[in-house]
Design a protein around this motif. Structure first.
Motif, PDB file in Angstrom:
ATOM      1  N   VAL A 113       0.863  -1.147  -0.033  1.00 56.41           N
ATOM      2  CA  VAL A 113      -0.127  -0.151   0.029  1.00 56.41           C
ATOM      3  C   VAL A 113       0.791   1.332   0.002  1.00 56.41           C
ATOM      4  CG1 VAL A 113      -1.854   1.141   1.392  1.00 56.41           C
ATOM      5  CG2 VAL A 113      -1.880  -1.080   1.079  1.00 56.41           C
ATOM      6  N   GLU A 114       0.476   2.320  -1.010  1.00 54.44           N
ATOM      7  CA  GLU A 114       1.209   3.364  -0.895  1.00 54.44           C
ATOM      8  C   GLU A 114       0.551   4.631   0.085  1.00 54.44           C
ATOM      9  OE1 GLU A 114       4.095   6.390  -2.159  1.00 54.44           O
ATOM     10  OE2 GLU A 114       3.935   3.986  -2.145  1.00 54.44           O
ATOM     11  N   MET A 115      -0.729   4.451   0.149  1.00 55.87           N
ATOM     12  CA  MET A 115      -1.623   5.405   1.009  1.00 55.87           C
ATOM     13  C   MET A 115      -2.823   4.709   1.556  1.00 55.87           C
ATOM     14  SD  MET A 115      -2.835   9.402   0.331  1.00 55.87           S
ATOM     15  CE  MET A 115      -3.956   9.151  -1.058  1.00 55.87           C
ATOM     16  N   ALA A 116      -3.031   5.083   2.887  1.00 55.27           N
ATOM     17  CA  ALA A 116      -4.271   4.465   3.456  1.00 55.27           C
ATOM     18  C   ALA A 116      -5.169   5.785   3.722  1.00 55.27           C
ATOM     19  CB  ALA A 116      -3.977   3.851   4.778  1.00 55.27           C
ATOM     20  N   VAL A 117      -6.564   5.543   3.460  1.00 58.03           N
ATOM     21  CA  VAL A 117      -7.430   6.611   3.678  1.00 58.03           C
ATOM     22  C   VAL A 117      -8.281   6.474   4.927  1.00 58.03           C
ATOM     23  CG1 VAL A 117      -8.946   8.180   2.748  1.00 58.03           C
ATOM     24  CG2 VAL A 117      -7.087   7.420   1.537  1.00 58.03           C
ATOM     25  N   GLU A 118      -8.558   7.155   5.716  1.00 62.81           N
ATOM     26  CA  GLU A 118      -9.712   6.933   6.833  1.00 62.81           C
ATOM     27  C   GLU A 118     -10.596   8.306   6.726  1.00 62.81           C
ATOM     28  OE1 GLU A 118     -10.180   4.177   8.042  1.00 62.81           O
ATOM     29  OE2 GLU A 118      -8.547   3.115   8.319  1.00 62.81           O
ATOM     30  N   VAL A 119     -11.952   8.155   6.785  1.00 64.15           N
ATOM     31  CA  VAL A 119     -12.893   9.074   7.097  1.00 64.15           C
ATOM     32  C   VAL A 119     -13.607   9.062   8.387  1.00 64.15           C
ATOM     33  CG1 VAL A 119     -14.668  10.657   5.920  1.00 64.15           C
ATOM     34  CG2 VAL A 119     -12.998   9.457   4.525  1.00 64.15           C
ATOM     35  N   THR A 120     -13.603   9.782   9.307  1.00 62.01           N
ATOM     36  CA  THR A 120     -13.887   9.653  10.466  1.00 62.01           C
ATOM     37  C   THR A 120     -15.513   9.860  10.494  1.00 62.01           C
ATOM     38  OG1 THR A 120     -13.736  11.876  11.276  1.00 62.01           O
ATOM     39  CG2 THR A 120     -11.810  10.676  11.463  1.00 62.01           C
ATOM     40  N   SER A 121     -15.846   9.140  11.761  1.00 61.74           N
ATOM     41  CA  SER A 121     -17.344   9.255  12.172  1.00 61.74           C
ATOM     42  C   SER A 121     -17.533   9.313  13.520  1.00 61.74           C
ATOM     43  CB  SER A 121     -18.220   8.139  11.705  1.00 61.74           C
ATOM     44  OG  SER A 121     -17.733   6.889  12.508  1.00 61.74           O
ATOM     45  N   PRO A 122     -18.353   9.813  14.312  1.00 55.37           N
ATOM     46  CA  PRO A 122     -18.201   9.956  15.936  1.00 55.37           C
ATOM     47  C   PRO A 122     -17.751   8.710  16.310  1.00 55.37           C
ATOM     48  CG  PRO A 122     -20.227  10.978  15.026  1.00 55.37           C
ATOM     49  CD  PRO A 122     -19.504  10.438  13.996  1.00 55.37           C
ATOM     50  N   SER A 123     -18.172   7.424  15.908  1.00 55.77           N
ATOM     51  CA  SER A 123     -17.741   6.149  16.546  1.00 55.77           C
ATOM     52  C   SER A 123     -16.272   5.704  16.415  1.00 55.77           C
ATOM     53  CB  SER A 123     -18.723   5.102  16.211  1.00 55.77           C
ATOM     54  OG  SER A 123     -18.453   4.826  14.688  1.00 55.77           O
ATOM     55  N   ASN A 124     -15.700   6.290  15.305  1.00 57.94           N
ATOM     56  CA  ASN A 124     -14.439   5.660  14.849  1.00 57.94           C
ATOM     57  C   ASN A 124     -13.067   6.812  15.048  1.00 57.94           C
ATOM     58  OD1 ASN A 124     -14.351   7.215  12.566  1.00 57.94           O
ATOM     59  ND2 ASN A 124     -14.658   5.408  11.355  1.00 57.94           N
ATOM     60  N   ALA A 125     -13.507   8.058  15.114  1.00 61.29           N
ATOM     61  CA  ALA A 125     -12.603   9.285  15.302  1.00 61.29           C
ATOM     62  C   ALA A 125     -11.423   8.953  16.042  1.00 61.29           C
ATOM     63  CB  ALA A 125     -13.219  10.682  15.600  1.00 61.29           C
ATOM     64  N   LYS A 126     -11.454   8.386  17.402  1.00 59.23           N
ATOM     65  CA  LYS A 126     -10.440   8.436  18.297  1.00 59.23           C
ATOM     66  C   LYS A 126      -9.288   7.306  17.890  1.00 59.23           C
ATOM     67  CE  LYS A 126      -9.436   7.712  23.107  1.00 59.23           C
ATOM     68  NZ  LYS A 126     -10.094   7.419  24.274  1.00 59.23           N
ATOM     69  N   VAL A 127      -9.905   6.246  17.266  1.00 56.01           N
ATOM     70  CA  VAL A 127      -8.929   5.273  16.776  1.00 56.01           C
ATOM     71  C   VAL A 127      -8.183   5.521  15.571  1.00 56.01           C
ATOM     72  CG1 VAL A 127     -10.625   3.726  15.479  1.00 56.01           C
ATOM     73  CG2 VAL A 127      -8.816   2.644  16.877  1.00 56.01           C
ATOM     74  N   ASP A 128      -8.832   6.552  14.819  1.00 56.48           N
ATOM     75  CA  ASP A 128      -8.278   7.120  13.430  1.00 56.48           C
ATOM     76  C   ASP A 128      -7.011   8.109  13.663  1.00 56.48           C
ATOM     77  OD1 ASP A 128      -9.800   5.092  12.156  1.00 56.48           O
ATOM     78  OD2 ASP A 128     -11.413   6.350  11.577  1.00 56.48           O
ATOM     79  N   ARG A 129      -7.542   8.855  14.748  1.00 56.54           N
ATOM     80  CA  ARG A 129      -6.609  10.225  14.942  1.00 56.54           C
ATOM     81  C   ARG A 129      -5.119  10.021  15.458  1.00 56.54           C
ATOM     82  NH1 ARG A 129     -11.366  13.275  17.680  1.00 56.54           N
ATOM     83  NH2 ARG A 129     -12.548  13.970  15.949  1.00 56.54           N
ATOM     84  N   CYS A 130      -4.489  10.739  15.118  1.00 55.45           N
ATOM     85  CA  CYS A 130      -3.185  10.823  15.862  1.00 55.45           C
ATOM     86  C   CYS A 130      -3.426  11.007  17.428  1.00 55.45           C
ATOM     87  CB  CYS A 130      -2.120  11.736  15.213  1.00 55.45           C
ATOM     88  SG  CYS A 130      -0.713  12.364  16.375  1.00 55.45           S
ATOM     89  N   PRO A 131      -2.823  10.029  18.135  1.00 60.58           N
ATOM     90  CA  PRO A 131      -3.100  10.073  19.856  1.00 60.58           C
ATOM     91  C   PRO A 131      -2.789  11.129  20.362  1.00 60.58           C
ATOM     92  CG  PRO A 131      -1.523   8.546  19.346  1.00 60.58           C
ATOM     93  CD  PRO A 131      -2.303   8.789  17.858  1.00 60.58           C
ATOM     94  N   ALA A 132      -3.285  11.955  21.358  1.00 59.91           N
ATOM     95  CA  ALA A 132      -2.830  13.168  21.921  1.00 59.91           C
ATOM     96  C   ALA A 132      -1.585  12.592  22.704  1.00 59.91           C
ATOM     97  CB  ALA A 132      -3.951  13.443  22.881  1.00 59.91           C
TER      98      ALA A 132
END
Length: 210
Positions: A113-132
């Motif tokens: 894979v060259e690039m992965a794409v994720e589009v957030t929703s309220p239920s998955n945003a935390k797991v997709d984002r760069c963690p604080a």
């Protein structure tokens, strides 16, 4: 669950959804050793995914030598024993062809894979984002970096954020991306030169709108 098996092993064989008796519109991922169940994308999120596909397909129409393909297949994150289903993956046409010739039928691996794409929703945003900083857990941002996926495009539909971020230069040792570039909704995304793709975000909306 049978003691001799693991969620990751069942995910690889395509057995996890059946084992959990999930309806057809639900899918599973294995992230940080935990089973994560997701439903089919809401309309607003789905529109963004298709806008990205459209941009890549348009580039192919304009240039027959354009070599990038979009796929939404499951991704075997071999190095961390995880199973992701990105909203999209971008891979080279030749790599896709070689995968088919190698009888890949169910999953690609992160090295393809060259690039992965994720589009957030309220239920998955935390797991997709760069963690604080200092936050517990790893999530997909760290998983993609640890497995060396060169680019990770995160479209965050949270109305407080409403932007897309392209992460690059993965550091496998630390599980972090060292570089990022961002665009607010309404701005045009310009992917790196070897992609040669621009993506309009004029009609992208936050999850308040579906």
């Amino acid at each position: 669950m049978p003691e001799e098996d693991t969620p990751y092993g069942m995910w690889l064989r395509g057995e996890l959804e059946d084992y959990l008796h999930l309806p057809e519109l639900f899918s599973t991922e294995v992230i940080d050793g935990e089973i994560v169940v997701s439903r089919a994308p809401a309309f607003g999120r789905d529109r963004i995914i298709h806008a990205i596909i459209f941009a890549f397909n348009r580039a192919k129409v304009l240039d027959e030598s354009f070599s990038w393909l979009c796929s939404s297949t499951g991704l075997d994150m071999v190095g961390i024993e995880a199973g992701y289903i990105p909203d999209l993956i971008i891979l080279d046409e030749q790599i896709s062809r070689e995968a088919l010739q190698g009888e890949v039928r169910r999953r690609l691996v992160s090295d393809q894979v060259e690039m992965a794409v994720e589009v957030t929703s309220p239920s998955n945003a935390k797991v997709d984002r760069c963690p604080a900083k200092g936050a517990e857990g790893r999530g997909k941002w760290r998983g993609y970096a640890r497995c060396g996926v060169p680019y990770y495009l995160l479209v965050d539909r949270d109305p407080r954020i409403a932007s897309a971020v392209l992460y690059s230069i993965p550091d496998s040792a630390t599980g972090a991306y060292l570089q990022e570039e961002s665009w607010k909704f309404g701005e045009e995304i310009e992917l790196p030169g070897h992609f040669g793709v621009t993506i309009s975000t004029d009609e992208w909306l936050s999850w308040d709108f579906g």
